[in-house]
Design a protein around this motif. Structure first.
Motif, PDB file in Angstrom:
ATOM      1  N   GLU A 176      -5.192  33.761  49.576  1.00 44.92           N
ATOM      2  CA  GLU A 176      -4.680  32.433  49.236  1.00 44.92           C
ATOM      3  C   GLU A 176      -3.717  31.926  50.324  1.00 44.92           C
ATOM      4  N   ILE A 177      -2.834  32.795  50.778  1.00 44.55           N
ATOM      5  CA  ILE A 177      -1.889  32.390  51.828  1.00 44.55           C
ATOM      6  C   ILE A 177      -2.632  32.159  53.135  1.00 44.55           C
ATOM      7  N   TRP A 178      -3.553  33.052  53.413  1.00 45.97           N
ATOM      8  CA  TRP A 178      -4.368  32.943  54.628  1.00 45.97           C
ATOM      9  C   TRP A 178      -5.012  31.551  54.708  1.00 45.97           C
ATOM     10  N   GLY A 179      -5.484  31.095  53.573  1.00 43.95           N
ATOM     11  CA  GLY A 179      -6.134  29.792  53.505  1.00 43.95           C
ATOM     12  C   GLY A 179      -5.195  28.641  53.833  1.00 43.95           C
ATOM     13  N   MET A 180      -3.899  28.868  53.712  1.00 45.54           N
ATOM     14  CA  MET A 180      -2.938  27.790  53.965  1.00 45.54           C
ATOM     15  C   MET A 180      -2.376  27.829  55.380  1.00 45.54           C
ATOM     16  N   LEU A 181      -2.685  28.904  56.103  1.00 41.01           N
ATOM     17  CA  LEU A 181      -2.173  28.980  57.472  1.00 41.01           C
ATOM     18  C   LEU A 181      -2.866  27.915  58.311  1.00 41.01           C
ATOM     19  N   PRO A 182      -2.121  27.291  59.215  1.00 38.38           N
ATOM     20  CA  PRO A 182      -2.700  26.226  60.016  1.00 38.38           C
ATOM     21  C   PRO A 182      -3.867  26.726  60.869  1.00 38.38           C
ATOM     22  N   TYR A 194       5.747  44.768  41.289  1.00 38.19           N
ATOM     23  CA  TYR A 194       4.826  44.316  42.342  1.00 38.19           C
ATOM     24  C   TYR A 194       4.433  42.855  42.176  1.00 38.19           C
ATOM     25  N   LYS A 195       4.575  42.353  40.970  1.00 38.29           N
ATOM     26  CA  LYS A 195       4.391  40.909  40.774  1.00 38.29           C
ATOM     27  C   LYS A 195       5.480  40.184  41.568  1.00 38.29           C
ATOM     28  N   ASN A 196       6.673  40.730  41.508  1.00 40.26           N
ATOM     29  CA  ASN A 196       7.769  40.146  42.282  1.00 40.26           C
ATOM     30  C   ASN A 196       7.482  40.194  43.774  1.00 40.26           C
ATOM     31  N   PHE A 197       6.826  41.264  44.181  1.00 40.85           N
ATOM     32  CA  PHE A 197       6.499  41.375  45.590  1.00 40.85           C
ATOM     33  C   PHE A 197       5.493  40.298  46.021  1.00 40.85           C
ATOM     34  N   ALA A 198       4.511  40.049  45.172  1.00 35.91           N
ATOM     35  CA  ALA A 198       3.543  38.988  45.486  1.00 35.91           C
ATOM     36  C   ALA A 198       4.283  37.670  45.673  1.00 35.91           C
ATOM     37  N   ASN A 199       5.253  37.441  44.830  1.00 34.95           N
ATOM     38  CA  ASN A 199       6.032  36.209  44.938  1.00 34.95           C
ATOM     39  C   ASN A 199       6.896  36.204  46.198  1.00 34.95           C
ATOM     40  N   LYS A 200       7.416  37.373  46.527  1.00 29.29           N
ATOM     41  CA  LYS A 200       8.219  37.489  47.741  1.00 29.29           C
ATOM     42  C   LYS A 200       7.379  37.102  48.957  1.00 29.29           C
ATOM     43  N   LEU A 201       6.188  37.643  48.992  1.00 29.85           N
ATOM     44  CA  LEU A 201       5.271  37.340  50.090  1.00 29.85           C
ATOM     45  C   LEU A 201       4.984  35.837  50.157  1.00 29.85           C
ATOM     46  N   TRP A 202       4.846  35.259  49.023  1.00 33.13           N
ATOM     47  CA  TRP A 202       4.616  33.817  48.877  1.00 33.13           C
ATOM     48  C   TRP A 202       5.774  33.035  49.507  1.00 33.13           C
ATOM     49  N   ASN A 203       6.989  33.478  49.199  1.00 27.70           N
ATOM     50  CA  ASN A 203       8.163  32.786  49.718  1.00 27.70           C
ATOM     51  C   ASN A 203       8.368  33.020  51.209  1.00 27.70           C
TER      52      ASN A 203
END
Length: 739
Positions: free
Chosen positions: A706-712, A605-614
RNA sequence: GCGGGAUUAGCUCAGUUGGUACGAGCGGCGCUUUUACACAGCGAAGGUCGCAGGUUCGACCCCUGCAUCCCGCACCA
């Protein structure tokens, strides 16, 4: 590829750099507190509520994986409710855990060569409180590391001032209603802890034992068997089945045994239905003072009870051979005496279940003692003449309280049927002192009231220290403290301000959900239902969700006292991130079933977090252009509804797996791949990403926030923290959790 | 003794109201260093769903019995 992208997005996802910052962001927002959410317009003042208390961890040390699982499941429930716009309260606290904490501190003192008596009550309590405070701080820190969105502004402790008032109020009301009584009964005595414990605090262990068959004297007509010869000096009868042809003729006769290893016995032969003809010799030596069952038989036949063992498990009768000696030693003495006098007929190996104290491990010594009890069978006029037993039984039977998984209902009912009066007094120092006050024996009459001292109240149950109306004698408080579960039983409402009629109490009680381990069904769940039904005339919670025990990958139990063999959740988090641990604990973990936590799963699931990141890196690199693709949108909506239904029905293990599978194997592997050679996909990709983040957020709050924060920002109106964004699907049902 | 749970891919487990086992993680096999991501992608392998009956047009799913394992509760003196 794109210099517009945040620099950190170009590197693999790093939970370590992210999690602490994100938690701070949440905590500073104040949104853990429903009042703040209303103030800031995040939720409506008249919104439906979702409330839940945190099962308060014992202040005996650290949080283990069991706690981590509890925090994860509850945080998911709470985040989901909050995103649905409910007035959401998750209320934290810790438990003083009387016996558990006291014995822990006693063990620490032992290392210094000290005993609690050396320090005295006051000094010892200071030590315990210091220890409790340190444990508390550790626990709170760990809970925050776990990402728990608990409303810290409402934190409570089972032994703080407000909870003490609640405990005393509850005790007084029960006493005034005749539900609490002082009684002389056979109790479970822990000779090591030097206290009484309740039936539920006994752990049975199978041990090898010897079963001895013998006669009290050569003239005695009947042989009996026992595994505890030392108690036989306390026998006052021999019970046989009333229809047993062998023994019938002796029933009613009394035999005097002049010398049973130095003790004089008077044994009456009685007939009692409870005796089994076919077991052993078909005759039972009755020891009314040292056996629960024998005491009941003695009660039926009005036999004398003769205590022969004291609180230190030493003999109180006989001559120098046995007097003041330990029971284990005397057992041998008696057996030898029987042999010497040719009274021992048989000696055979058996296995028996020995009752031991949960916290100290000592073998329980049943003793007659004066203690405080709660009567579970007495009819209560203010509750339609129902007993506490009935008050516990009914809401579950009638479905007002739902238990998940359902089969625990049976376990619950079975326990209530066999329930005896609850012994609530403990001879330990750490805990709520029993609010009973005793008048000094000698009266010092007040002027003008010299002839009225017979009106002095000798025993007073009071929240404050009482003052005698007629004389100047002082009142002394009962030395004992209350069973820790007495205060835990009040937890759903004592934390909301009871006995004061607060706004919180009106708003959040009955609570919506109680999530805990199934090992607490009797200790805690049943006691909360008892207290709430009796004191508030309402249920404490509408739903119970039991999670399983956490085990190691090879199936060993992790939660209790495994020490360093247990996996430390904080080490796992440091290695793989909080979100990964949460997913590993949720996917495939059905309610009530034990969870084998495997580090390999966490890595996945750590890999999944990274997948989501990518995925996010890719989507953020494309233009938000074109129309939404209807087919993909329909597919997404259907999945979203499905997942929402799973959330409503507490099937988190399915919801998590479905969104995981969609994001990785549908969205990333297929939709994004296809978009690469098809124009005008941008808007659709953004739409799916944004909504996937919302659905993933309860499970993986850190990386999604964290990703949400980077969305325009320009792509969304009124962008808030993801934590308080609206869940994109309506409730699948009118009311939550209905089937 | 009473009660509950489990038995599905090599391992750990999902499978919501019965409709050809959608499966997940890890592991193993082959291919791909190109792609937002090798913390990756593509492909293939792998299961008579503990056993035996029954109900049903149809059962991993319902019923009965059995076996093995686990967990509660009670307890024999």
């Amino acid at each position: 590829m794109d210099e517009k992208l945040p620099e950190k997005l170009l590197r693999p996802y790093n939970p370590k750099e992210t999690e602490e910052r994100i938690y701070k962001l949440w905590e500073d927002s104040g949104f853990f507190n429903p009042d703040v959410c209303i103030e800031k317009g995040i939720i409506k003042a008249d919104a439906e509520h979702f409330s839940m208390v945190l099962p308060p961890p014992n202040v005996t040390g650290n949080l283990h994986t069991g706690h981590a699982l509890m925090l994860v499941i509850e945080d998911i429930m709470v985040r989901y409710a909050r995103m649905q716009g409910k007035k959401t309260l998750w209320l934290p606290g810790t438990d003083h855990a009387a016996i558990a904490t006291q014995s822990k501190v006693e063990k620490l003192l032992e290392k210094e060569g000290l005993k609690k008596k050396d320090l005295g009550r006051e000094e010892f309590l200071k030590r315990v409180e210091k220890f409790a405070k340190e444990s508390h701080d550790t626990i709170v820190n760990q809970a925050k590391k776990m990402g728990a969105t608990l409303d810290w502004s409402r934190e409570a402790f089972t032994l703080d001032e407000a909870r003490n008032v609640a405990v005393k109020t509850a005790f007084k009301k029960m006493y005034d209603d005749g539900l609490i009584y002082h009684g002389h009964r056979i109790v479970n005595w822990d000779p090591k802890g030097q206290t009484v414990i309740s039936d539920d605090e006994i752990v049975y262990e199978e041990r090898k034992a010897k079963l001895y068959t013998f006669k009290y004297s050569v003239d005695f007509p009947i042989s009996i068997s026992t595994t505890r010869p030392e108690t036989k000096v306390g026998d006052t009868a021999v019970a046989v089945h009333p229809e047993d042809a062998r023994y019938k003729k002796y029933i009613g006769k009394t035999y005097n045994i002049e010398d049973f290893c130095g003790v004089k016995l008077e044994i009456k032969i009685i007939g009692d239905e409870s005796v089994e003809k076919d077991f052993g010799t078909g005759a039972l030596g009755v020891t009314p003072a040292h056996s629960q069952i024998d005491s009941e038989i003695a009660g039926r036949h009005k036999l004398e009870s003769k205590q022969v063992i004291n609180e230190f498990a030493k003999m109180t009768v006989g001559d120098e051979r046995i007097l003041n000696k330990k029971t284990t030693e005397v057992r041998e003495t008696i057996v030898n005496w029987l042999k010497e006098n040719n009274l021992l007929e048989k000696e055979e190996e058996t296995t028996q279940n020995v009752g031991t104290a949960e916290r100290t491990g000592a073998i329980i010594e049943p003793l007659p003692k004066l203690q405080w009890f709660i009567d579970v069978n007495k009819k209560i006029p203010s509750r339609k003449n129902k007993s506490l037993k009935e008050l516990m039984f009914e809401p579950v039977k009638e479905g007002k309280i739902k238990i998940i998984p359902e089969h625990f209902e049976k376990v619950y009912f079975n326990w209530i049927e066999n329930l005896r009066d609850w012994c609530i007094s403990r001879q330990i120092w750490y805990g709520h002192r029993i609010p009973v006050w005793y008048h000094e024996p000698i009266c010092i009459p007040k002027t003008g009231k010299e002839d009225q001292t017979d009106k002095c109240k000798k025993t007073v149950v009071s929240i404050e220290k009482p003052i005698c109306e007629y004389c100047d004698a002082k009142y002394e408080q009962d030395e004992d403290t209350l069973d820790t579960w007495f205060s835990s039983g009040l937890w759903t409402f004592s934390t909301l301000g009871w006995p004061k009629q607060t706004k919180d109490l009106k708003t959040f009680h009955p609570t919506s959900m109680l999530e805990t381990g199934h090992d607490l069904i009797f200790f805690w769940i049943a006691r909360m239902i008892l207290m709430s039904q009796y004191l508030l005339n309402e249920i404490p919670f509408e739903n119970i969700y039991f999670h399983g025990m956490v085990r190691t990958a090879d199936g060993k139990k992790m939660s209790k006292s495994l020490g360093d063999k247990a996996i430390d959740p904080l080490i796992i988090i440091a290695k793989y991130g909080n979100d990964a641990l949460r997913m590993a604990m949720i996917v495939g973990n059905t309610p009530g079933k034990d969870l084998k936590l495997d580090e390999n799963d966490v890595r996945g699931y750590k890999n999944f977090a990274n997948k989501l990141w990518n995925i996010s890196r890719y989507v953020l690199g494309v233009e938000r252009s074109g129309e939404l693709k209807k087919e993909l949108l329909d597919e997404w909506n259907s999945l979203g509804k499905d997942i929402t239904a799973d959330m409503e029905n507490l099937r988190f293990y399915l919801a998590a797996e479905k969104i995981y599978h969609y994001v990785w194997h549908r969205f990333a592997d297929e939709i994004i791949e296809k978009s690469k050679d098809t124009p005008e996909y941008g808007a659709t990709l953004y739409h799916i990403l944004e909504n996937s983040l919302k659905l993933l957020h309860p499970f993986m709050p850190f990386v999604t926030e964290e990703i949400w924060g980077m969305l325009p920002v320009e792509s969304m109106e009124n962008k808030k923290l993801l934590m308080v964004e609206k869940w994109p699907f309506e409730s699948a049902f009118g009311k939550p959790y209905d089937k």
